[in-house]
Design an enzyme around this catalytic site. Structure first.
Site, PDB file in Angstrom:
ATOM      1  N   ASP A  69       0.850  -1.180   0.000  1.00  0.00           N
ATOM      2  CA  ASP A  69       0.000   0.000   0.000  1.00  0.00           C
ATOM      3  C   ASP A  69       0.893   1.239   0.000  1.00  0.00           C
ATOM      4  O   ASP A  69       2.021   1.201   0.492  1.00  0.00           O
ATOM      5  CB  ASP A  69      -0.933   0.034   1.209  1.00  0.00           C
ATOM      6  CG  ASP A  69      -2.065   1.013   0.995  1.00  0.00           C
ATOM      7  OD1 ASP A  69      -3.010   0.666   0.258  1.00  0.00           O
ATOM      8  OD2 ASP A  69      -2.008   2.131   1.530  1.00  0.00           O
ATOM      9  N   GLN A  70       0.374   2.300  -0.571  1.00  0.00           N
ATOM     10  CA  GLN A  70       1.114   3.557  -0.636  1.00  0.00           C
ATOM     11  C   GLN A  70       0.208   4.702  -0.222  1.00  0.00           C
ATOM     12  O   GLN A  70      -0.949   4.774  -0.634  1.00  0.00           O
ATOM     13  CB  GLN A  70       1.623   3.809  -2.049  1.00  0.00           C
ATOM     14  CG  GLN A  70       2.423   5.090  -2.179  1.00  0.00           C
ATOM     15  CD  GLN A  70       2.915   5.293  -3.586  1.00  0.00           C
ATOM     16  OE1 GLN A  70       2.140   5.612  -4.470  1.00  0.00           O
ATOM     17  NE2 GLN A  70       4.200   5.082  -3.792  1.00  0.00           N
TER      18      GLN A  70
END
Length: 191
Positions: A69-70
């Site tokens: 995830d970012q």
């Protein structure tokens, strides 16, 4: 070799993992990506990466599952995917002339292992005119990218500098850290 699964439907992460030349499947995780009250961007990225990997691993016992995830962090505020042209323009105007920190987390869940690593990428956005923002958005249409820019494409023209020890982290999957986690799970990318 155990089954390798990318817990993501992101075309960007799929392309990055393909660089390792390992056979893998991609599965959509069923995870609510809403931030918890007061949750810092780095903590959000880590929590979601691990939740995505755990969700898919629960459906595929024995597999090695990668979750990632970012979250774009603008002065402590999480900046997500804009979704629309108008929202992307607002994001880029807010980011103009400022530093944005991209927090990219990767987790690997496998039998006997649940591990996570995070890469931090510091990006200095140059001063952007409304005309430059509009020209960029029309050309790249980065509406599915945190921070409204594709650094691997024309988005690089929006920046003054990028600082990171894991260059693919900005695109959404830190491959140096992914390789290290895969080795911990018993999968050597160069074998």
């Amino acid at each position: 070799m155990p089954q390798l699964i990318l817990a993501s439907t992101s075309r960007y992460r799929h392309e990055l993992l393909s660089r390792l030349r390992l056979p893998f499947d991609a599965m959509a995780p069923d995870v609510d990506e809403t931030a918890l009250p007061g949750e810092a961007p780095a903590a959000l990225a880590e929590r979601l990466a691990l939740a995505k990997a755990r969700d898919v691993a629960a459906r595929f016992p024995g597999a090695i599952v990668i979750g990632s995830d970012q979250v774009a962090d603008l002065a402590g505020e999480a900046i997500g995917k804009p979704g629309t042209h108008a929202a992307a323009a607002v994001q880029l105007r807010r980011m103009s002339g400022r530093e944005v920190v991209f927090q990219t987390a990767v987790a690997v869940v496998a039998p006997g292992l649940a591990a996570i690593e995070r890469a931090e990428v510091r990006v200095r956005v140059r001063e952007l005119s409304d005309a430059a923002i509009e020209a960029y958005l029309r050309a790249d249409q980065p509406y599915d990218c945190a921070g409204s820019a594709k650094v691997e494409s024309l988005g690089i023209a929006l920046l003054d500098a990028v600082e990171s020890d894991d260059p693919t982290a900005l695109v959404g999957l830190p491959l140096i850290r992914t390789c290290a986690l895969l080795r911990r799970a018993g999968l050597e990318p160069l074998a």
